[in-house]
Design a protein around this motif. Structure first.
Motif, PDB file in Angstrom:
ATOM      1  N   ILE A 124       0.880  -1.167   0.000  1.00 50.52           N
ATOM      2  CA  ILE A 124       0.000   0.000   0.000  1.00 50.52           C
ATOM      3  C   ILE A 124       0.913   1.211   0.000  1.00 50.52           C
ATOM      4  O   ILE A 124       1.784   1.330   0.868  1.00 50.52           O
ATOM      5  CB  ILE A 124      -0.949  -0.003   1.220  1.00 50.52           C
ATOM      6  N   ASN A 129      -1.349  -4.566  -4.842  1.00 53.42           N
ATOM      7  CA  ASN A 129      -1.925  -3.477  -4.046  1.00 53.42           C
ATOM      8  C   ASN A 129      -3.191  -3.928  -3.321  1.00 53.42           C
ATOM      9  O   ASN A 129      -4.049  -4.573  -3.900  1.00 53.42           O
ATOM     10  CB  ASN A 129      -2.282  -2.288  -4.951  1.00 53.42           C
ATOM     11  N   SER A 130      -3.305  -3.572  -2.054  1.00 56.09           N
ATOM     12  CA  SER A 130      -4.570  -3.761  -1.337  1.00 56.09           C
ATOM     13  C   SER A 130      -4.943  -2.421  -0.716  1.00 56.09           C
ATOM     14  O   SER A 130      -4.312  -1.406  -1.011  1.00 56.09           O
ATOM     15  CB  SER A 130      -4.440  -4.850  -0.268  1.00 56.09           C
ATOM     16  N   THR A 131      -5.964  -2.425   0.129  1.00 54.87           N
ATOM     17  CA  THR A 131      -6.390  -1.165   0.740  1.00 54.87           C
ATOM     18  C   THR A 131      -6.456  -1.305   2.256  1.00 54.87           C
ATOM     19  O   THR A 131      -6.683  -2.388   2.779  1.00 54.87           O
ATOM     20  CB  THR A 131      -7.788  -0.746   0.229  1.00 54.87           C
ATOM     21  N   SER A 179      -2.808  -8.484   4.431  1.00 53.48           N
ATOM     22  CA  SER A 179      -4.235  -8.241   4.227  1.00 53.48           C
ATOM     23  C   SER A 179      -5.034  -9.525   4.344  1.00 53.48           C
ATOM     24  O   SER A 179      -4.511 -10.620   4.142  1.00 53.48           O
ATOM     25  CB  SER A 179      -4.485  -7.646   2.839  1.00 53.48           C
TER      26      SER A 179
END
Ligand SMILES: *[C@@H]1O[C@H](CO)[C@@H](O)[C@H](O)[C@H]1NC(C)=O
Ligand SMILES: *[C@@H]1O[C@H](CO)[C@@H](O)[C@H](O)[C@H]1NC(C)=O
Ligand SMILES: *[C@@H]1O[C@H](CO)[C@@H](O)[C@H](O)[C@H]1NC(C)=O
Ligand SMILES: *[C@@H]1O[C@H](CO)[C@@H](O)[C@H](O)[C@H]1NC(C)=O
Ligand SMILES: *[C@@H]1O[C@H](CO)[C@@H](O)[C@H](O)[C@H]1NC(C)=O
Ligand SMILES: *[C@@H]1O[C@H](CO)[C@@H](O)[C@H](O)[C@H]1NC(C)=O
Ligand SMILES: *[C@@H]1O[C@H](CO)[C@@H](O)[C@H](O)[C@H]1NC(C)=O
Ligand SMILES: *[C@@H]1O[C@H](CO)[C@@H](O)[C@H](O)[C@H]1NC(C)=O
Ligand SMILES: [Cu+2]
Length: 555
Positions: free
Chosen positions: A341, A397-399, A348
């Motif tokens: 991130i 990519n994660s959030t 995650s």
């Protein structure tokens, strides 16, 4: 971190009341135990290298809490850390057995703030095994850098009951390391020939998975996380951060010598020397002389099949089976991934990297505060059919997320932990998962991708062990079941400290409407807090965000 939280617990007295929950009706005169603790930094040389450690009454590990089932333990804690908050987590407390307490704030746990809780059964109740004496063995990994930096490196040494050994000739200039300091001589477990010992082993490592072995002595595993185990014999025992075990050993070897206890890192290519202690046969052998043999080196660090074999062997004792509900009302599948991130490494679950909001969930939910956290439901599963768990994700990519799982009160919930490849090709890591507020049934372990159609048919519904910490193996899955019958807001997280701070956690809410009025003190600053339901209040009360979250994964 919010200023209000900071003032609340800083340099104040804090009263913690710990009820040893009683699961039997045969409860005789409950006692109250009073402990007075002062938590402070002190210079210590547990592995010969001098550094500041977080201590309780000047000691690390801290004092053992000894109580009988049904007793109440009152701990008056004075925080003398001056600039830091303090929270103590009563890890797993629900049943008789062996538990640990440790810090649940920043990285104080591995900096020394930990100890053992021994809960004995009520008078008149027999345990399903016998022994002559009882000994505690607390395992920790020890770091020479400040705890804030440790997420980036491998442990300097392994401590057994607060003692380890570091090779002083590699200490840097200006560092104090004295190999003959008596503080770092190995701990000695004195045994009398022919007697049987119950070793209560707890691991409070911040990173390392460990293997415990006593040279020349087999061990019979009889208890795990406070539950009796169908006895099985091992040469050595894997133990993951957050777990506790009791093993029986009999001092039946040649009493004219002493025997090593060796603790080795597994599940990660070891770069930390074997932790050592030794068994001293008394009175045949002088207490002070370590054995001359080589300490046990443990199993091959990456022998996952052996590790799974041991985990699967941990089943409920036939006379102490808690029958799990036959089916789940809800199944949550959590894909564990390593992500990025903003260029920083995170962990995650289903593409959400967990972060605590500034206001505790319990306050937000009870006071119906909006805009505290993301109220949309946390993701129930991932793209199960299409996700390739054996490759580095093409888009890593994660959030960041604050959403939670809201469980119907008293429903039965299955959680499937699904492992996957990390950001490094062909690499998946081992994660010990710890649930607050519950013991869960361990229904099974598998390799590869969990199949929701076929794999549940293989669940162990006959004699599953109940635990509060369970391991997830590389490229595998682990299935657990619990009943959402403890009103509150509970964290479920990887017990590797840096992983938790890098997002490897989730939160379950159940029956929050049944939680009583929150005390006024929780909303503001007070001189002291009389806290019941410690886990629930305290955990929620603290802003657990790591002040400067490490963004580099250990390699
Ligand atoms: C300690 O480190 C020194 C320097 O690297 C090395 O020569 C020595 O063999 C080490 N000693 C042990 C016991 O590992
Ligand atoms: C190391 O510790 C021993 C034992 O306490 C002491 O006699 C010795 O003076 C110490 N050495 C140094 C360099 O401090
Ligand atoms: C330990 O157990 C193994 C397998 O049961 C057995 O072969 C071995 O002889 C035992 N060793 C000792 C020292 O009792
Ligand atoms: C275990 O790691 C060693 C290197 O330490 C490697 O040579 C070996 O192939 C690995 N074994 C497995 C089963 O991955
Ligand atoms: C991942 O996020 C970074 C910004 O942090 C961005 O530059 C990059 O393009 C993203 N990668 C993909 C595949 O979308
Ligand atoms: C995570 O989200 C990104 C888009 O942000 C997507 O490309 C990726 O496939 C997702 N990963 C998983 C495991 O769902
Ligand atoms: C929870 O469910 C079980 C099984 O259906 C039932 O026996 C128990 O009374 C329920 N507990 C509460 C608090 O509702
Ligand atoms: C990963 O493993 C596969 C086979 O399992 C192999 O073909 C591939 O070369 C490996 N890749 C790396 C980078 O080691
Ligand atoms: Cu982890």
């Amino acid at each position: 971190m919010s200023g209000r939280m900071l003032t609340m617990l800083m340099a104040q007295l804090l009263f913690l009341i710990l009820h040893i929950i009683c699961s039997t009706t045969l409860m005789v005169h409950a006692k109250e135990h009073f402990h007075k603790w002062e938590v402070s930094y002190q210079f210590k040389s547990p592995d010969c290298f001098r550094k500041l450690a977080v201590t309780i009454n000047g000691k690390t590990p801290g004092p053992m809490i000894d109580a009988q089932q049904g007793d109440t333990v009152v701990v008056e804690v004075k925080n003398s850390l001056l600039t830091e908050n303090l929270a103590i987590h009563w890890h797993g407390i629900r049943q008789p057995g062996t538990y640990i307490y440790h810090a649940h704030y920043g990285m104080q746990r591995s900096a020394g703030l930990n100890g053992l809780i021994r809960v004995t059964v009520p008078d008149g109740i027999a345990e399903p095994f016998t022994y002559d004496f009882d000994r505690s063995v607390i395992l920790n990994d020890w770091w020479h850098q400040s705890t804030y930096e440790q997420a980036t490196g491998l442990a300097s040494s392994i401590l057994i009951n607060g003692r380890g050994r570091f090779n002083c000739s590699v200490a840097g200039a200006g560092e104090v390391c004295n190999a003959t300091n008596p503080e770092c001589s190995p701990s000695v477990l004195t045994v009398v020939p022919g007697k049987t010992y119950r070793l209560r082993i707890a691991s409070i490592t911040s990173l390392s998975a460990l293997n415990f072995e006593v040279e020349g002595h087999n061990m019979t595993v009889v208890e795990a996380d406070g539950h009796y185990v169908r006895p099985f014999v091992v040469k050595n025992l894997n133990i993951y951060s957050g777990e506790t075990y009791s093993v029986l050993i009999t001092a039946d070897r040649d009493p004219s010598r002493n025997y090593w206890i060796g603790v080795n890192v597994v599940a990660r290519q070891p770069a930390t020397p074997t932790g050592i202690a030794f068994l001293n046969y008394y009175p045949n052998h002088p207490r002070r002389s370590p054995p001359t043999a080589t300490p046990p080196t443990g199993p091959v660090w990456n022998d996952t099949a052996y590790s799974i074999y041991q985990s699967v062997a941990v089943r409920a004792h036939p006379d102490h089976i808690h029958q799990p509900p036959a089916a789940a009302d809800r199944t949550i599948i959590l894909l564990n991934t390593q992500n990025k991130i903003d260029g920083h490494i995170r962990w995650s679950l289903n593409n959400v990297s967990f972060n605590f909001p500034h206001t505790p969930y319990l306050i937000a939910l009870k006071e119906k505060l909006r805009d505290v956290f993301d109220e949309s439901p946390a993701p129930e599963t991932y793209d199960h059919n299409n996700y390739d768990m054996y490759s580095v994700a093409s888009n890593p990519n994660s959030t960041i997320g604050t959403s939670i799982y809201r469980l119907e009160f008293n429903s039965t919930v299955d959680v499937i932990l699904q492992n996957a490849n990390t950001l490094t090709p062909n690499k998946s890591e081992t994660h010990p998962w710890h649930l607050h507020g519950h013991d869960f049934w361990v229904l099974g372990y598998g390799s590869g991708k969990f199949d929701p159609e076929t794999d549940p048919k293989g669940f162990n519904l006959v004699d599953p062990i109940m635990k509060n910490t369970v391991v997830l193996y590389p490229f595998g899955w682990t299935a657990i079941r619990f009943r959402a019958d403890n009103p509150g807001v509970w964290a479920f997280h990887c017990h590797i400290e840096s992983h938790f701070f890098m997002g490897m956690g989730a939160v379950f809410e159940e029956g929050v409407e049944r939680v009583g009025e929150l005390p006024d003190s929780i909303m503001g600053c007070e001189e002291s807090n009389h806290l019941h339901e410690i886990d629930q209040w305290l955990f929620q009360e603290l802003d657990l965000k790591f002040p400067s979250a490490p963004d580099r994964e250990e390699t």
